[in-house]
Each structure stands twice: as structure tokens, then as C-alpha cells.
Motif scaffolding. Structure first.
Motif, PDB file in Angstrom:
ATOM      1  N   ARG A   1       4.551   7.747   5.903  1.00 37.75           N
ATOM      2  CA  ARG A   1       4.975   6.347   5.979  1.00 37.75           C
ATOM      3  C   ARG A   1       5.834   6.070   7.212  1.00 37.75           C
ATOM      4  NH1 ARG A   1       1.436   4.151   2.727  1.00 37.75           N
ATOM      5  NH2 ARG A   1       1.797   4.490   0.516  1.00 37.75           N
TER       6      ARG A   1
ATOM      7  N   HIS B   1      -1.526   0.245   8.371  1.00 36.72           N
ATOM      8  CA  HIS B   1      -1.078   1.635   8.271  1.00 36.72           C
ATOM      9  C   HIS B   1      -0.830   2.308   9.615  1.00 36.72           C
ATOM     10  CE1 HIS B   1      -1.331   1.966   3.967  1.00 36.72           C
ATOM     11  NE2 HIS B   1      -2.530   1.426   3.979  1.00 36.72           N
TER      12      HIS B   1
ATOM     13  N   HIS C   1       8.015   0.940   1.677  1.00 35.54           N
ATOM     14  CA  HIS C   1       7.878   2.402   1.659  1.00 35.54           C
ATOM     15  C   HIS C   1       9.216   3.122   1.589  1.00 35.54           C
ATOM     16  CE1 HIS C   1       3.730   1.626   3.602  1.00 35.54           C
ATOM     17  NE2 HIS C   1       3.685   1.589   2.289  1.00 35.54           N
TER      18      HIS C   1
END
Ligand code: ATP
Length: 376
Positions: A344, A223, A282
Motif C-alpha cells: 500500500r 493502485h 490503507h
């Protein structure tokens, strides 16, 4: 059980540094995966920890004791290699007992340990067989068992699954994770397989050219990749990375490239070059997902994987990848608009390759601007 501290560890081979001043703390009970492309120095680092290779510089401290100058056999660490290296003429029981015989352990104690380990690894019924009478997965388990019998303070593993077929790899991965949980021991594991890293590690250390690019939990690595290198190495298909220009308009920070626009957060920044990163999974078809990023592209190719589709599109100068289960209806040549949510979107510095943070909670990461994200 052991805590391993690595301080400024360096290995210089004839003019080139395979491992370059690596600092790393491996906590007791960690499952640390050393991950990186071929030749980045993973095995060299592991061999120095094991005591099989003398470092050019730096120290290794295990449970507070400096072991840098201790020979391998005095470090109480066990190695499991890619090749099982079992003794072909010895039974499974004798292969398992071998390291204990070397230590001159009394037979009774040896037998008890072998029985315990065989039970732990589900090898009890195979003890009388020879290695050639075992499957690849069973042989690998014997190799792990041979490390286990010594009750070492840490396990060092170098690509132990790479000789197994895909199905067996998945099963053995699970077994290793369970074993780690049961033993609560320290594991240091070398691989270039990101799936192994993501599924087993408590901490992933991504190496490139002998240096640590990032060390963190699998979630942090995925992430919040600390650099373009990590962003591109972890994730399949890899993260889309597009050169862009950041600036601000009417109090909102923006980033744009041909075919791509991002409205990021409230604030002002001086115009500067950035790299926009967004993972294929994403990117969503824009009608069904509002977001901070808009991509206008033309579909070039679609791969249907059954459960989902991988779509390759051209947006301006960039060739991008999107992955998901809502992309089935497109054909080559179709225009497509994709979006992604603000959280994202990743920004990187094109010069250094390092991540740019908008909410900077780490001194190591240069802040492009600390400000409040605007609602999508
Ligand atoms: P792989 O995934 O291919 O096993 P790796 O990340 O484990 O790669 P290392 O085996 O640690 O990489 O090698 C790091 C670098 O050091 C490579 O460039 C390699 O060629 C070099 N190297 C390794 N061992 C030696 C040696 N004994 N002498 C000289 N160079 C070496």
C-alpha cells in the motif's frame, strides 16, 4: 465502432498550449474518460477529436483514416454536451428524429430508428412530450438518444451529467455504463469527477496542463499512480503525501520522516529524498495491522460519516488523513499509531513527481531498487 488514434495533438491558444503534443490510442469499444482539473484541456481535446476545433499540430486517425482535415459532419461521431440543447418547441420524438431529418433520411426509416432508440433508453412513453414536460434526467436521456439515432461510430460526451442532482447522476451513470456495454461502441467522456471516471471507464486518461499524466485502467490509476499529481487527484480524501528520506540500514531499505518510518524491502540504496504516499483507507490502527509503515501521530479531528470515520492526525510536520470503520474510539489529542502494508506504500521522486518503483516492470518508471519485499 471505431478505433481513434491521436498523434502529437496540440492546440495553441494565444501564447499558451491548452493541449500539448498528446498521443493516445482509444481502442474500439473502449470507454475512455478524460479526467483532470478545470482548465487542463479535456474539452479542447474532445473538440479537436469531434472536428469542432482545428488542431495547431498533430493528427487524428479514425479506423485507419486520417480525419484531421475532415469537417465534423463527415467524421460520423456524435457529441453529447453538458447542456442538453433540446429544441423546446419540438416533441421528444421530433427532437430524436431531428439529426436524421438533417441527413434527409426517409420518414419510415427515421420512425423505426426513433422507436428503437426510445425503447433502448426507456423513452417510449414520453415521445409526445415537450422538453419542458420532462425531468432533468429524462432530458439528458433524450440528448443521449439524439446522439444514438445517428448510429455514429463513436460517442463523444462532455460532462453530460453535471447538470443533474447527485441521485440522478448515480442512476444515469449506471445507465450510461449499461448503454456502453449494450452498444459495444467507443465512448470518449470528459469529466472532472473522479467517481464518474472510476465507475464507468475502461481506461482513464488523467490530464494536467494539456499533457497526459497517466493513461490506464481505473485499477492502475488507483493502485499505481504514475505521479504525485495523479496520486493526489484520484481518491477522496486524497492520498497522504509526505516528504521523507530513503536509505538503508542492515540490508533493509527504509524511508523516514518525522513521525513516520517505513521498512520497505531487502537491499541497499544511496540516501535520497523521496515522497511517501499512502491512501487514507490503507492506514490501519497498528495493533490490528502489522505492516511496513508505522505512523506515530496525535488526533486533531474526527469526522463521523456513519459507516466509517475520517480521522485527521498530526505526525511530525505532516497532517495526515486516515479513513475506516475502526477509528471511532479516538478523541482529539489522543496519541495514535497507524500502520500500512508494504503493497500500500507508494514512493515518488520529489524532483520530477514521478513514481519510483521497487519492482520495475516498466521502462518508463525509474526504479529505486529492484529487490524482494521483506515479509511484514
Ligand atoms: P473545464 O473542466 O473547466 O471545462 P477543461 O479541462 O475542459 O476545463 P478546456 O476548456 O479544454 O479545459 O481549456 C483548456 C485551457 O484552454 C484553459 O486554460 C482555457 O482557458 C483555454 N481555452 C479554452 N478555449 C479557449 C479559446 N477559445 N481561446 C483561448 N483559450 C481557450
Amino acid at each position: 465502432m471505431s478505433r481513434i488514434e491521436i498523434l502529437g495533438l496540440t492546440q495553441q491558444f494565444k501564447g499558451h498550449r491548452a493541449v500539448d503534443e498528446v498521443d493516445l490510442v482509444i481502442e474500439d469499444g473502449d470507454f475512455v474518460v478524460l479526467l483532470g482539473p478545470s482548465g487542463c484541456g479535456k474539452t479542447t481535446l474532445l473538440r479537436m477529436i469531434a472536428g469542432l476545433l482545428e488542431p495547431t499540430a498533430g493528427r487524428i486517425v479514425i479506423d485507419g483514416q486520417d480525419v484531421t482535415d475532415l469537417p465534423s459532419k463527415k467524421r460520423n461521431l456524435a457529441m453529447v454536451f453538458q447542456s442538453y440543447a433540446l429544441y423546446p418547441h419540438l416533441s421528444v420524438a421530433k427532437n430524436l428524429a431531428f439529426p436524421l431529418a438533417v441527413l434527409r433520411m426517409p420518414k419510415e426509416e427515421r420512425d423505426t430508428r426513433v422507436r428503437d432508440v426510445a425503447a433502448t433508453l426507456g423513452l417510449d412513453k414520453l415521445l409526445q412530450r415537450k422538453p419542458r414536460e420532462l425531468s432533468g434526467g429524462q432530458r439528458q436521456r433524450v440528448a443521449v438518444g439524439r446522439a444514438l439515432v445517428r448510429q455514429p461510430s463513436a460517442y463523444l460526451m462532455d460532462e453530460p451529467l453535471s447538470n443533474l442532482d447527485a441521485k440522478l447522476r448515480t442512476a444515469t451513470r449506471q445507465e450510461l455504463s449499461e448503454l456502453h456495454a449494450r452498444l459495444a461502441a467507443t465512448f470518449v467522456y470528459v469529466t472532472h469527477d473522479q467517481v464518474e471516471a472510476m465507475t464507468m471507464a475502461t481506461k482513464i486518461v488523467v490530464l494536467d496542463a494539456g499533457r497526459i499524466e497517466q493513461a490506464g485502467t481505473p485499477e492502475e490509476i488507483y493502485h499505481r499512480p504514475a505521479s504525485v499529481f495523479v496520486a493526489g487527484f484520484v481518491g477522496a480524501p486524497p492520498m497522504n503525501l509526505v516528504p521523507a528520506v530513503a536509505g538503508s540500514a542492515a540490508g533493509v531499505v527504509t524511508a523516514s520522516a518525522s513521525g513516520m518510518d517505513a521498512r520497505l524491502w531487502q537491499g541497499e540504496v544511496d540516501e535520497r529524498d523521496v515522497v511517501i504516499g499512502v491512501r487514507p483507507e490503507h492506514l490501519r490502527v497498528a495493533d490490528s495491522a502489522t505492516g511496513a509503515l508505522r505512523v506515530h501521530g496525535v488526533v486533531e479531528r474526527i469526522e463521523n460519516l456513519g459507516s466509517e470515520q475520517v480521522l485527521y492526525l498530526r505526525a511530525g510536520d505532516a497532517l495526515l488523513t486516515a479513513r475506516g470503520d475502526g477509528l471511532g474510539g479516538y478523541r482529539r489529542g489522543d496519541a495514535i499509531v497507524l500502520g500500512a502494508a508494504l503493497e500500500r506504500i507508494h514512493l515518488f521522486d520529489p524532483e520530477t513527481g514521478r513514481r519510483l518503483e521497487w519492482v520495475s516492470d516498466s521502462d518508463e518508471l525509474p526504479a529505486i531498487e529492484a529487490s524482494v519485499p521483506i515479509p511484514a
